[in-house]
Scaffold this active site. Structure first.
Site, mmCIF file in Angstrom:
data_model
loop_
_atom_site.group_PDB
_atom_site.id
_atom_site.type_symbol
_atom_site.label_atom_id
_atom_site.label_comp_id
_atom_site.label_asym_id
_atom_site.label_seq_id
_atom_site.Cartn_x
_atom_site.Cartn_y
_atom_site.Cartn_z
ATOM 1 N N GLY A 46 -9.520 4.117 6.934
ATOM 2 C CA GLY A 46 -9.203 5.121 5.909
ATOM 3 C C GLY A 46 -10.117 6.334 5.892
ATOM 4 O O GLY A 46 -9.742 7.404 5.425
ATOM 5 N N ASP A 102 -13.625 5.829 2.283
ATOM 6 C CA ASP A 102 -12.610 6.708 1.705
ATOM 7 C C ASP A 102 -12.582 6.619 0.191
ATOM 8 O O ASP A 102 -12.565 7.616 -0.501
ATOM 9 C CB ASP A 102 -11.216 6.394 2.307
ATOM 10 C CG ASP A 102 -10.852 4.916 2.257
ATOM 11 O OD1 ASP A 102 -11.641 4.103 1.729
ATOM 12 O OD2 ASP A 102 -9.773 4.556 2.759
ATOM 13 N N ASP A 105 -13.025 1.440 -5.067
ATOM 14 C CA ASP A 105 -12.067 0.893 -6.027
ATOM 15 C C ASP A 105 -12.740 -0.301 -6.718
ATOM 16 O O ASP A 105 -13.517 -0.107 -7.646
ATOM 17 C CB ASP A 105 -10.792 0.525 -5.260
ATOM 18 C CG ASP A 105 -9.654 0.055 -6.146
ATOM 19 O OD1 ASP A 105 -9.768 0.172 -7.373
ATOM 20 O OD2 ASP A 105 -8.644 -0.435 -5.607
ATOM 21 N N LYS A 133 -12.458 5.421 -8.267
ATOM 22 C CA LYS A 133 -11.674 5.130 -9.470
ATOM 23 C C LYS A 133 -12.649 4.591 -10.508
ATOM 24 O O LYS A 133 -12.962 3.395 -10.504
ATOM 25 C CB LYS A 133 -10.584 4.091 -9.167
ATOM 26 C CG LYS A 133 -9.533 4.590 -8.178
ATOM 27 C CD LYS A 133 -8.485 3.523 -7.897
ATOM 28 C CE LYS A 133 -7.459 4.002 -6.877
ATOM 29 N NZ LYS A 133 -6.561 2.933 -6.427
ATOM 30 N N PHE A 154 -2.343 4.494 -7.130
ATOM 31 C CA PHE A 154 -2.426 4.285 -5.692
ATOM 32 C C PHE A 154 -2.154 5.591 -4.954
ATOM 33 O O PHE A 154 -1.088 6.183 -5.082
ATOM 34 C CB PHE A 154 -1.447 3.200 -5.240
ATOM 35 C CG PHE A 154 -1.748 2.715 -3.853
ATOM 36 C CD1 PHE A 154 -2.813 1.851 -3.617
ATOM 37 C CD2 PHE A 154 -0.992 3.146 -2.774
ATOM 38 C CE1 PHE A 154 -3.116 1.423 -2.335
ATOM 39 C CE2 PHE A 154 -1.293 2.728 -1.483
ATOM 40 C CZ PHE A 154 -2.357 1.864 -1.274
ATOM 41 N N VAL A 155 -3.134 6.039 -4.187
ATOM 42 C CA VAL A 155 -3.010 7.324 -3.502
ATOM 43 C C VAL A 155 -2.934 7.145 -1.985
ATOM 44 O O VAL A 155 -3.442 6.159 -1.443
ATOM 45 C CB VAL A 155 -4.182 8.264 -3.855
ATOM 46 C CG1 VAL A 155 -4.120 8.686 -5.320
ATOM 47 C CG2 VAL A 155 -5.534 7.622 -3.542
ATOM 48 N N ASP A 161 -3.865 5.075 3.605
ATOM 49 C CA ASP A 161 -2.546 4.607 4.015
ATOM 50 C C ASP A 161 -1.870 3.756 2.953
ATOM 51 O O ASP A 161 -2.503 3.247 2.035
ATOM 52 C CB ASP A 161 -2.679 3.726 5.263
ATOM 53 C CG ASP A 161 -3.294 2.365 4.929
ATOM 54 O OD1 ASP A 161 -4.391 2.347 4.342
ATOM 55 O OD2 ASP A 161 -2.658 1.333 5.223
HETATM 56 P P1 5GP Z 1 -12.372 -1.903 -2.820
HETATM 57 O O1 5GP Z 1 -12.895 -2.882 -1.817
HETATM 58 O O2 5GP Z 1 -13.420 -0.982 -3.414
HETATM 59 O O3 5GP Z 1 -11.496 -2.527 -3.855
HETATM 60 O O4 5GP Z 1 -11.338 -1.012 -2.076
HETATM 61 C C1 5GP Z 1 -11.709 -0.195 -1.088
HETATM 62 C C2 5GP Z 1 -10.645 -0.096 -0.044
HETATM 63 O O5 5GP Z 1 -9.334 -0.388 -0.539
HETATM 64 C C3 5GP Z 1 -10.627 1.324 0.425
HETATM 65 O O6 5GP Z 1 -11.491 1.479 1.518
HETATM 66 C C4 5GP Z 1 -9.183 1.538 0.758
HETATM 67 O O7 5GP Z 1 -8.958 1.148 2.075
HETATM 68 C C5 5GP Z 1 -8.432 0.609 -0.149
HETATM 69 N N1 5GP Z 1 -7.928 1.308 -1.368
HETATM 70 C C6 5GP Z 1 -8.377 1.217 -2.645
HETATM 71 N N2 5GP Z 1 -7.674 2.005 -3.483
HETATM 72 C C7 5GP Z 1 -6.755 2.623 -2.707
HETATM 73 C C8 5GP Z 1 -5.715 3.590 -2.973
HETATM 74 O O8 5GP Z 1 -5.480 4.075 -4.098
HETATM 75 N N3 5GP Z 1 -4.975 3.983 -1.899
HETATM 76 C C9 5GP Z 1 -5.184 3.511 -0.637
HETATM 77 N N4 5GP Z 1 -4.400 3.963 0.309
HETATM 78 N N5 5GP Z 1 -6.138 2.606 -0.351
HETATM 79 C C10 5GP Z 1 -6.921 2.182 -1.373
HETATM 80 MG MG MG Z 2 -10.776 1.442 3.556
#
Ligand code: 5GP
Ligand code: MG
Length: 181
Positions: A46, A102, A105, A133, A154-155, A161
């Protein structure tokens, strides 16, 4: 592709301007480390486009490392358990490391990679994310450099992606709700 978006959240011009500001802030932070430079560890896939734009605005000495984390999202938008898919391909011992992702979350991805880095005794670790977020971001995983705080939606686009599509959209947009599970 554009028709699959509910709306554009961050147009390409705003992304470009913010990436330049982030690069300036990063360059100031590492101003004293010119000699050895820094090691950027980027979480694929990403962050690919963000990385490419960011480093070309960053006039400091650097090595690049890549790491792949799968979080089992697939055709859903729900975070799964993050797993490291390969070993770090760059030496970080005794180095100033800047971790690039990227989006922050739930923090599972960054927590995993930080724990892995810590095992290799870097001199310092900082984190730069394009998006965050804040409604979800956990207290134990924070980023020193953040491009944009966004709502919990969700973006896609600019490298992000849905089921491996939309990475090549130049803007960041909100995917139409009926397109995902
Ligand atoms: P985390 O591990 O912090 O929950 O999520 C991080 C990963 O989840 C990011 O590197 C990304 O790949 C994916 N992700 C989280 N939120 C989004 C979103 O809104 N859109 C997309 N496309 N990927 C996300
Ligand atoms: Mg990622």
């Amino acid at each position: 592709m554009r028709a699959d978006l509910e709306r554009i959240l961050i147009p390409r011009e705003r992304i470009a301007a913010r990436v330049r500001e982030l690069a300036q802030a990063i360059a100031r932070t590492y101003a004293g480390s010119e000699e050895d430079g820094i090691t950027l560890v980027t979480i694929l896939s990403g962050s690919l486009i963000f990385l490419a734009d960011l480093i070309r605005e960053l006039p400091i000495r650097m090595k690049l490392g890549l790491v792949t984390v799968s979080s089992y999202r697939g055709a859903t938008t729900q975070a799964g358990e993050a797993r490291l898919r390969d070993a770090l391909n760059v030496d970080v011992t005794g180095r100033h490391v800047l971790l690039i992702d990227d989006i922050l979350d739930t923090g599972g991805t960054l927590r995993l990679v930080r724990d892995e880095l810590a095992r290799h005794a870097p001199k310092s670790v900082r984190t730069c994310v394009l998006l965050r977020k804040p409604s979800k971001a956990p207290v134990d995983v924070q980023a020193e450099f953040v491009g944009f705080d966004i709502e919990d939606q969700f973006v896609v686009g600019y490298g992000l992606d849905y089921n491996d599509h939309y990475r090549n959209l130049p803007d960041i947009g909100i995917l139409r709700r009926e397109l995902y599970a």
